[in-house]
Design a protein around this motif. Sequence first.
Motif, PDB file in Angstrom:
ATOM      1  N   PRO A 188      -7.890   4.521   5.581  1.00  0.00           N
ATOM      2  CA  PRO A 188      -6.822   5.507   5.378  1.00  0.00           C
ATOM      3  C   PRO A 188      -6.658   6.380   6.621  1.00  0.00           C
ATOM      4  N   SER A 189      -5.492   6.982   6.773  1.00  0.00           N
ATOM      5  CA  SER A 189      -5.218   7.793   7.963  1.00  0.00           C
ATOM      6  C   SER A 189      -6.187   8.968   8.091  1.00  0.00           C
ATOM      7  N   LEU A 190      -6.769   9.418   6.998  1.00  0.00           N
ATOM      8  CA  LEU A 190      -7.747  10.508   7.037  1.00  0.00           C
ATOM      9  C   LEU A 190      -8.914  10.164   7.972  1.00  0.00           C
ATOM     10  N   VAL A 191      -9.273   8.886   8.043  1.00  0.00           N
ATOM     11  CA  VAL A 191     -10.357   8.447   8.936  1.00  0.00           C
ATOM     12  C   VAL A 191      -9.963   8.680  10.386  1.00  0.00           C
ATOM     13  N   GLU A 192      -8.750   8.306  10.729  1.00  0.00           N
ATOM     14  CA  GLU A 192      -8.271   8.436  12.107  1.00  0.00           C
ATOM     15  C   GLU A 192      -8.167   9.900  12.544  1.00  0.00           C
ATOM     16  N   GLU A 193      -8.042  10.802  11.575  1.00  0.00           N
ATOM     17  CA  GLU A 193      -7.889  12.228  11.881  1.00  0.00           C
ATOM     18  C   GLU A 193      -9.230  12.930  12.056  1.00  0.00           C
TER      19      GLU A 193
END
Length: 190
Positions: free
Chosen positions: A85-90
Amino acid sequence: MEKLQFWCSHLSLAHLIWKGLVQPGDWVVDATCGNGKDCFYLAHLVGPSGGVIALDIQPKAIRKSQEVCQEPWVHFFCQSHEAFPSLVEERCVKLVVYNLGYLPGGDHAFTTMAETTIKSVKRALHFLQVNGVISITCYPGHCEGERELSVLRLWIHSLSPEEVSVAHTKWSRTGSPELFIIQKKSTKRG
């Protein structure tokens, strides 16, 4: 004098490594949260100032994990570890955990697969912070588990020693779990 007895399972060894690495405030990923035991352990390592991103493709596993681990700093995603999920990339991720195979107590025909696991681990190595760790527990006691271990072993041996340090623990019994610890040393990608 009392004798010191030492017994260390693959999971207790992994937990010791995680405990030595993860500090309160860190972000970690449980890429295969299963029944939630590792997720619970990780949640207590990072504490409320950090976070756990927990993934599993099976809704049953997510429900079980949520029952075990109710801390508000744990973020659950019912999806394959093939994509994050994008939360990982953030976030600046310190640890990514894979406990491969099938859901304990679940359908043994439904298991992690070599192709999606390799894709996931490659991606994790990309976003992992320098000195962060990928912890992979493999279970070669079933056909896909043996295949997954073989593919992972070949890929791990292809990694550059300038980019990663690798530890591999194998118990002596045939079909026993194997633990890989991959520590990222640089951001250089070939």
